[in-house]
Write a protein that holds these residues in place. Structure first.
Motif, short mmCIF file in Angstrom:
data_model
loop_
_atom_site.label_atom_id
_atom_site.label_comp_id
_atom_site.label_asym_id
_atom_site.label_seq_id
_atom_site.Cartn_x
_atom_site.Cartn_y
_atom_site.Cartn_z
N ALA A 147 -2.41 89.90 69.38
CA ALA A 147 -2.74 91.50 69.44
C ALA A 147 -3.95 92.03 70.55
O ALA A 147 -3.58 92.91 71.07
CB ALA A 147 -3.09 91.62 67.91
N ALA A 169 -1.69 97.37 67.76
CA ALA A 169 -1.39 95.95 67.71
C ALA A 169 -2.40 94.99 66.87
O ALA A 169 -3.43 94.82 67.38
CB ALA A 169 -1.43 95.59 69.07
N ARG A 178 -1.46 92.65 73.28
CA ARG A 178 -1.17 94.04 72.79
C ARG A 178 0.18 94.10 71.98
O ARG A 178 0.83 95.06 72.20
CB ARG A 178 -1.46 95.11 73.78
N ARG A 179 0.49 93.17 71.45
CA ARG A 179 1.78 93.15 70.51
C ARG A 179 1.57 92.88 68.91
O ARG A 179 0.61 92.19 68.70
CB ARG A 179 2.56 91.90 71.17
N PRO A 180 1.83 93.50 68.24
CA PRO A 180 1.97 93.51 66.79
C PRO A 180 2.59 92.20 66.06
O PRO A 180 3.96 91.83 66.50
CB PRO A 180 2.39 94.62 66.01
N GLY A 223 7.37 92.95 69.19
CA GLY A 223 6.57 92.55 68.53
C GLY A 223 7.16 91.38 67.67
O GLY A 223 8.20 90.75 68.05
#
Length: 376
Positions: free
Chosen positions: A215, A248, A219-221, A195
């Motif tokens: 996101a 995410a 697919r990362r916050p 993240g």
């Protein structure tokens, strides 16, 4: 909360830390390896060490220091070019204070000034423009650095110079952009980030929409964070909550300052004055596509790169300096073999030891070594 001291409240921090500890116990990643969260902005790095935030967090969370210090990523070749421009007898070179100490291959601007070159510190590009008005017989060059945070002030100064008909003012443009930088980090095989703490000052200008690819594609916050201790702790809690829930998203913790749509007048000025470079060289990171801006052809007469012939030579950092690995988050500053010995704030080998936002300078100033972390 309305007042600054409320964002530094010890009891509220303890509550957030307990919440973070509870969340960590429910996150599967933490059972296998540390949860790695990168703070992109150098201002966050400074706050993390100033307030001992890493030492407050459970050992399952590792904060990774990103390349969000614009002074720190200036390559030696660009510093050399700036010194060459400043050394011309007709030039007054103006710059921010921390840029004066960034080492080039032979000397810094501060060393050039000591040698008699006319280098002057200013607090804004408007100060440089005022200097041009007072010295019509000299060419005043502003050494423009920074992410989108400082781009608008440079752009508006150029527009003001055009409006006032000032012809002896120009800009050596080294402004850089945040989005390609984050993409380059995400594409790096050396890191596995879970993240991001999003940069508050940059986001105040560009808003939150430009980060959506982090996101949706990676697919990362990401949580855009403020700079006080409770801002950072709450943002870490928000990231962990997303990880636990399998989400995410791009969230905005710093909504009191950052509008989701950004600053419209500032964005219009950026679009009017700048265009993307095909690529730009970063100290320690190499060339990153579309990561810098230059002046549009309509403002070529304010472009110091076009007014003065510069070598534009790529120069490698000293082999002993590991700024590149620190900038990418691969190693911590104290793991660099010259940290605190050959490389100190008084005698910096690398740019990360120059600016107060540099990870090495923050480690050095606040005692951030493996065994000396401040706890709550």
């Amino acid at each position: 909360m309305r007042y600054l001291d409320e964002f530094r409240d010890r009891e509220k921090a303890r509550v957030l830390i307990r919440e973070i500890e509870g969340l960590v116990r429910t996150v599967d990643i933490a059972k296998k390896r540390p949860i790695q969260i990168m703070e992109v902005c150098g201002g966050h790095t400074h706050s993390i060490f100033r307030y001992g935030i890493q030492g407050m967090l459970p050992k399952e969370i590792e904060l990774v220091h990103g390349p969000g210090c614009p002074v720190c990523v200036l390559p030696m070749g660009r510093v050399d070019d700036c010194v060459a421009i400043a050394s011309r007898p007709e030039v007054i070179l103006t710059t921010f204070g921390d840029a004066m100490r960034v080492p080039g291959s032979k000397k810094s601007l501060l060393q050039a000034k000591a040698d008699g070159v006319d280098v002057r510190m200013v607090y804004s590009p408007m100060d440089a423009l005022a200097l041009a008005r007072k010295n019509p017989q000299r060419e005043v060059v502003f050494f423009a650095i920074g992410f989108e945070t400082t781009m608008p002030s440079t752009a508006l100064t150029i527009l003001q110079a055009e409006n006032d008909g000032i012809s002896n003012f120009s800009v050596f443009c080294n402004h850089i952009t945040i989005v390609p930088t984050i993409k380059a980090i995400l594409d790096s095989p050396d890191l596995h980030l879970d993240g991001f703490l999003g940069p508050g000052h940059v986001s105040m200008v560009i808003g939150t929409a430009p980060y959506q690819f982090i996101a949706s594609f990676y697919r990362r916050p990401m949580v855009v964070a403020g700079f006080e201790p409770l801002d950072i702790l709450q943002s870490i809690w928000m990231i962990l909550k997303q990880i636990k829930e399998g989400r995410a998203d791009i969230e905005n913790q710093y909504a009191r300052i950052v509008p989701d749509a950004g600053n419209s007048p500032a964005l219009k000025a950026l679009s009017r004055v700048y265009e993307l470079r095909e690529f730009f060289e970063w100290r320690g990171l190499g060339s990153i596509d579309h990561s810098g801006v230059k002046l549009r052809d309509a403002y070529a007469h304010f472009d110091a790169e076009r007014k003065f012939a510069i070598a534009n030579v790529k120069i490698a950092d000293p082999k002993s300096c590991q700024c590149g690995e620190v900038l990418k988050g691969v190693i911590k500053p104290w793991q660099c073999k010259v940290f605190g010995s050959a490389c100190t704030p008084e005698t910096p080998l690398g740019a990360l030891m120059v600016s107060s936002e540099g990870a090495c300078a923050a480690y050095y100033q606040y005692g951030g070594t493996k065994t000396h972390m401040v706890t709550a």
